[in-house]
Design a protein around this motif. Structure first.
Motif, PDB file in Angstrom:
ATOM      1  N   CYS A 326      37.090  30.948  36.389  1.00 35.22           N
ATOM      2  CA  CYS A 326      37.051  32.035  35.971  1.00 35.22           C
ATOM      3  C   CYS A 326      37.982  33.223  35.921  1.00 35.22           C
ATOM      4  O   CYS A 326      38.141  34.211  35.738  1.00 35.22           O
ATOM      5  N   LEU A 327      38.979  32.800  36.989  1.00 33.76           N
ATOM      6  CA  LEU A 327      39.972  33.714  37.689  1.00 33.76           C
ATOM      7  C   LEU A 327      41.428  33.227  36.879  1.00 33.76           C
ATOM      8  O   LEU A 327      42.143  34.135  36.995  1.00 33.76           O
ATOM      9  N   SER A 328      41.283  32.142  36.230  1.00 30.48           N
ATOM     10  CA  SER A 328      42.739  31.658  35.502  1.00 30.48           C
ATOM     11  C   SER A 328      43.212  32.678  34.658  1.00 30.48           C
ATOM     12  O   SER A 328      44.671  32.834  34.542  1.00 30.48           O
ATOM     13  N   LEU A 348      29.373  29.793  47.705  1.00 28.61           N
ATOM     14  CA  LEU A 348      30.283  30.048  46.488  1.00 28.61           C
ATOM     15  C   LEU A 348      31.204  29.119  46.128  1.00 28.61           C
ATOM     16  O   LEU A 348      32.225  28.896  47.062  1.00 28.61           O
ATOM     17  N   ILE A 349      31.114  28.694  45.235  1.00 25.50           N
ATOM     18  CA  ILE A 349      32.133  27.581  44.678  1.00 25.50           C
ATOM     19  C   ILE A 349      33.009  27.889  43.537  1.00 25.50           C
ATOM     20  O   ILE A 349      32.421  28.276  42.469  1.00 25.50           O
ATOM     21  N   ILE A 350      34.220  27.954  43.691  1.00 27.01           N
ATOM     22  CA  ILE A 350      35.118  28.384  42.510  1.00 27.01           C
ATOM     23  C   ILE A 350      36.038  26.899  41.884  1.00 27.01           C
ATOM     24  O   ILE A 350      36.668  26.575  43.053  1.00 27.01           O
ATOM     25  N   THR A 351      36.239  26.798  41.018  1.00 24.59           N
ATOM     26  CA  THR A 351      37.101  25.826  40.399  1.00 24.59           C
ATOM     27  C   THR A 351      38.088  26.706  39.619  1.00 24.59           C
ATOM     28  O   THR A 351      38.230  27.563  39.225  1.00 24.59           O
ATOM     29  N   SER A 352      39.474  26.021  39.621  1.00 21.60           N
ATOM     30  CA  SER A 352      40.484  26.534  38.930  1.00 21.60           C
ATOM     31  C   SER A 352      41.541  25.362  38.736  1.00 21.60           C
ATOM     32  O   SER A 352      41.695  24.410  39.466  1.00 21.60           O
ATOM     33  N   PRO A 353      42.077  25.667  37.454  1.00 14.82           N
ATOM     34  CA  PRO A 353      43.371  24.515  37.040  1.00 14.82           C
ATOM     35  C   PRO A 353      44.423  24.397  37.972  1.00 14.82           C
ATOM     36  O   PRO A 353      45.197  23.482  38.400  1.00 14.82           O
ATOM     37  N   VAL A 354      44.772  25.780  38.461  1.00 13.79           N
ATOM     38  CA  VAL A 354      45.974  25.940  39.267  1.00 13.79           C
ATOM     39  C   VAL A 354      45.505  26.803  40.657  1.00 13.79           C
ATOM     40  O   VAL A 354      44.624  27.607  40.604  1.00 13.79           O
ATOM     41  N   LEU A 355      46.405  26.675  41.721  1.00 13.79           N
ATOM     42  CA  LEU A 355      45.961  27.418  43.050  1.00 13.79           C
ATOM     43  C   LEU A 355      46.794  28.847  42.710  1.00 13.79           C
ATOM     44  O   LEU A 355      47.929  28.826  43.341  1.00 13.79           O
ATOM     45  N   ASN A 356      46.342  29.710  42.277  1.00 14.15           N
ATOM     46  CA  ASN A 356      46.854  30.842  42.167  1.00 14.15           C
ATOM     47  C   ASN A 356      46.849  31.929  43.360  1.00 14.15           C
ATOM     48  O   ASN A 356      46.186  31.330  44.455  1.00 14.15           O
ATOM     49  N   GLU A 357      47.571  33.050  43.379  1.00 18.01           N
ATOM     50  CA  GLU A 357      47.832  33.709  44.660  1.00 18.01           C
ATOM     51  C   GLU A 357      46.665  34.131  45.293  1.00 18.01           C
ATOM     52  O   GLU A 357      46.354  34.337  46.424  1.00 18.01           O
TER      53      GLU A 357
END
Ligand SMILES: [Zn+2]
Lengths: 386, 201
Positions: A326-328, A348-357
Motif C-alpha cells: 500500500c505504500l509503494s 501489523l504486517i506490511i508487504t512491499s516490492p522494494v524497501l523504500n526509505e
C-alpha cells in the motif's frame, strides 16, 4: 491481535514454510509474484476461513498437491492465544484413498463445522490493491465489503444474511411458478415475512456500520490528505431512509406489495437489501465517478484503516492489520503518516516490492525477504543492498 | 480399480444411499455385516424388508403406526385439545423423549420449500385444518424448526388458523443441538430472543 506463528504446507507456491512473528510491525519485502501476498492471504484465511482473493479453495492448493495445510497462532491484547488449523483438498483429492475431500477447520484442537462459530474470534483487516474496486467497482463490491466487515462485528449478521438469501431464492421460485400460472399469489406471503424480518435487520446493521465507518474514515482520510479532503459515506438502499425497525419492516412490506406485478413478470424480486450500496463522497462529489486514480486509491486505504478503528471500538480488540503493497505508490510523507496512524496496533504486517526509505527507517520492525517461495529474516541494511 | 464381489458391492451401494453414510462408512458396515455371520445378516435383512408392510400413517396425526391410530392418538390420557405441529416424525420423537408434553401431534411430512418443489398442497395441512375445525381445539403449537423454511411454514399455518379465533397459536423453536458447542449459536439465539422476533401473535 497479532500473529506469532505461521506454518504452511503446499499453499499457493509454498511447498513448506514456517515463520515466527513478534508483536508490532513486520515488513515483508519481495518482487512482484514472489509470494508475499500469499502470506497475507494465508493469515486472512486462518483468521476468517476465507481467502480475500478467491472463493474456490482448490486454487489455494499448490499445483499437483493432494491437499494444503495451514496453521497459525494468534494472540490477543489480553494475551489469550488461539490456534487455528485448516486443511484444504486439492484438485486430485478423493481419487487417492484416505484423503478427505472437504475443507477442515480446527480452532484450539476442536473441529469447527460452521464458519459462524469462529466469527470475530481473530479480528483481521486486510488491504490489497484489489480493494480499489470498493471505490470504483460495481455495487456488488461494496455490498461484499459491508457483509464481510459487519459479519466480523455482529454475530447475528451472517445468520441474517444467510436467511435473507435463502428466503429470496424461495420467493423468486414462487414468483416463477406464479408466472407460469400454476401457483396462487398467496404463496408469496410466508416468504415475504421471512424476507422482511431478515432484510430489516440487515439494513439496520448496515446503516449503523456505514455511519460509524464514515465518522472514522473522515478522520483517517482528513489526516492522509493534509486536511484537504472531507470523506463521507452514505448508505443507500430501499430501506436506507427508514429510522427504526418498525419503519424498515413497514417500508419493505409496502415496496414488496407495490412491485408484486413487476416481480411476477420478471420472475425475481426487484426490491430489497440485495440491491444495497453506499456512496463515497469527497468534498461533496461522488468519488466513484469524478475521483482521480490516486484519490480513489487513498480513499480505499482510508476505508480499510477506518474499518480497523471500528473493529477496535466495537469488539474491544484491535485487529491484526495486513497491508499488501500500500505504500509503494505513495510519497514518503504520506507513507510515514500511514504508519503513524496504525502505530497503536499490536499486529501489523506490511508487504512491499522494494524497501523504500519509510520502511527502512523502522528499526523497531522485523524484516523478511521473499523470493520464489523462499523466505528469510533479514535486516533493513541487508534487504536494501540486494 | 479394485472391485468387490458382486453381493458385497451391492450392499455397499445400497448403504451409501442412506443419509450420513459415505463410501467408507458403507464399506465398514458391509464388512461388519459380512463378519457377523449369516444369522445376523438374515435377521437384519428381514427387519428392513418387512418395514414398509407393517407400517402406515396414523389417520389423525400422520405419525407412523401399525394400526389405524398411532399409540399417542390411541392413548385416552393424552390431551386432545392441544395439537403440536411438527415437520417430521423424528421431531415428534424428540418432543416425546423430553417427557414434558401430554397433548397430541400433527406431522406435516415436510416444510414449505418452493426450490425443492414443495408447496402447501404437498404437506398435511388440510387435515390439520379439519382437526382444528371439528375437535374443539384450544391451542396449536407450531414446532417446525427455526430455519427459514420452518419459519415460513409456521407463518403460513398461522395465517390459515386466523379463521379460528378461539384457537391460541404459539410457536416454539426446535433444532438447537443440546450439549454441542453452542458458543455462537447462543449468541444468535439470545440476540433473537431479545428482539422478540419469534413471537407469532
Ligand atoms: Zn396419531
Amino acid at each position: 491481535m497479532h500473529i506469532t506463528k505461521l506454518a504452511l504446507e503446499n499453499f499457493r507456491i509454498y511447498p513448506e514454510l514456517q515463520m515466527e512473528f513478534s508483536q508490532g510491525l513486520t515488513i515483508i519485502v519481495g518482487p512482484n509474484a514472489s509470494g508475499k501476498t500469499s502470506l497475507l492471504e494465508a493469515i486472512h484465511l486462518l483468521a476468517t476461513t476465507k481467502s480475500p482473493r478467491t472463493h474456490i479453495d482448490r486454487q489455494l492448493v499448490r499445483s499437483g498437491a493432494p491437499h494444503s495445510r495451514l496453521q497459525g497462532q494468534f494472540v490477543s491484547t489480553q494475551n489469550q492465544a488461539t490456534n487455528i488449523s485448516i486443511t484444504l483438498p486439492g484438485e486430485h483429492a478423493g481419487e487417492a484413498e484416505q484423503i478427505t475431500t472437504a475443507k477442515q477447520v480446527k480452532m484450539d484442537g476442536a473441529a469447527i463445522d460452521s464458519v459462524s462459530q469462529m466469527i470475530g474470534r481473530v479480528p483481521v483487516v486486510m488491504f490489497s490493491t484489489e480493494d480499489l474496486n470498493i471505490v470504483k467497482g460495481s455495487p456488488g463490491y461494496r455490498r461484499r465489503f459491508l457483509n464481510v466487515a459487519t459479519a466480523q462485528l455482529r454475530p447475528r449478521y451472517l445468520d441474517d444474511l444467510q436467511r435473507y438469501r435463502r428466503a429470496l431464492s424461495q420467493r423468486n421460485q414462487v414468483l416463477k411458478s406464479i408466472r407460469h400460472a400454476d401457483a396462487p399469489r398467496s404463496g408469496l406471503g410466508p416468504w415475504d415475512t421471512q424476507l422482511i424480518e431478515a432484510g430489516a435487520a440487515l439494513a439496520a446493521d448496515r446503516q449503523e456500520f456505514t455511519q460509524t465507518l464514515s465518522e472514522a474514515a473522515e478522520l483517517v482520510h482528513g489526516d492522509l490528505s493534509d486536511g484537504a479532503e472531507r470523506l463521507v459515506l452514505c448508505y443507500r438502499g430501499d430501506l436506507a431512509d427508514s429510522d427504526d425497525d418498525e419503519a424498515r419492516k413497514g417500508r419493505f412490506a409496502e415496496l414488496l406489495a407495490q412491485n408484486e406485478d413487476r416481480d411476477v413478470e420478471y420472475g425475481y424480486t426487484t426490491v430489497g437489501v440485495h440491491r444495497d450500496d453506499f456512496s463515497i463522497i469527497i468534498n461533496g462529489t461522488a468519488l466513484r465517478r469524478y475521483g482521480s486514480q490516486g484519490q480513489q486509491r487513498t480513499a480505499a486505504l482510508s476505508l480499510k484503516l477506518a474499518q480497523a478503528d471500528v473493529v477496535t471500538a466495537w469488539r474491544g480488540e484491535p485487529p491484526l492489520l495486513l497491508l499488501d503493497d500500500c505504500l509503494s505508490e505513495l510519497d514518503v510523507c504520506r507513507g510515514s503518516r500511514i504508519l503513524e496512524l496504525v502505530q497503536h496496533l499490536q499486529g501489523l504486517i506490511i508487504t512491499s516490492p522494494v524497501l523504500n526509505e519509510v520502511l527502512a527507517a523502522r528499526s523497531d520492525a522485523d524484516f523478511f525477504r521473499v523470493e520464489d517461495g523462499r523466505i528469510e529474516q533479514t535486516t533493513p541494511g541487508a534487504a536494501e543492498m540486494q | 480399480m479394485l472391485q468387490y464381489a458382486r453381493p458385497l458391492q451391492r450392499v455397499i451401494e445400497e448403504l451409501q444411499r442412506l443419509p450420513g453414510i459415505g463410501p467408507k462408512s458403507a464399506q465398514r458396515l458391509a464388512f461388519y455385516i459380512l463378519r457377523s455371520g449369516p444369522e445376523a445378516a438374515r435377521a437384519l435383512g428381514e427387519a428392513i424388508g418387512s418395514l414398509p408392510n407393517g407400517i402406515g400413517r396414523c389417520q389423525v396425526c400422520h405419525n407412523y403406526t401399525e394400526g389405524e391410530l398411532c399409540p399417542i392418538c390411541d392413548d385416552p390420557a393424552r390431551d386432545r385439545t392441544t395439537i403440536c405441529v411438527v415437520a417430521e416424525v423424528s421431531d415428534l420423537m424428540a418432543l416425546e423423549r423430553s417427557g414434558e408434553y401430554r397433548g397430541s401431534y400433527h406431522v406435516l411430512a415436510g416444510v414449505l420449500s418452493p426450490l425443492e418443489g414443495i408447496g402447501p398442497g404437498d404437506l398435511n395441512i388440510d387435515s390439520l385444518l379439519d382437526r382444528v375445525s371439528q375437535d374443539g381445539i384450544r391451542e396449536v403449537i407450531l414446532a417446525t424448526s427455526p430455519s427459514v423454511e420452518g419459519d415460513a411454514t409456521a407463518e403460513h399455518i398461522r395465517q390459515l388458523l386466523q379463521q379460528y379465533p378461539g384457537v391460541v397459536v404459539t410457536r416454539i423453536a426446535l433444532g438447537l443441538p443440546v450439549g454441542a458447542d453452542l458458543d455462537y449459536q447462543d449468541q444468535v439465539t439470545i440476540a433473537r430472543a431479545l428482539s422478540g422476533r419469534r413471537e407469532m401473535q
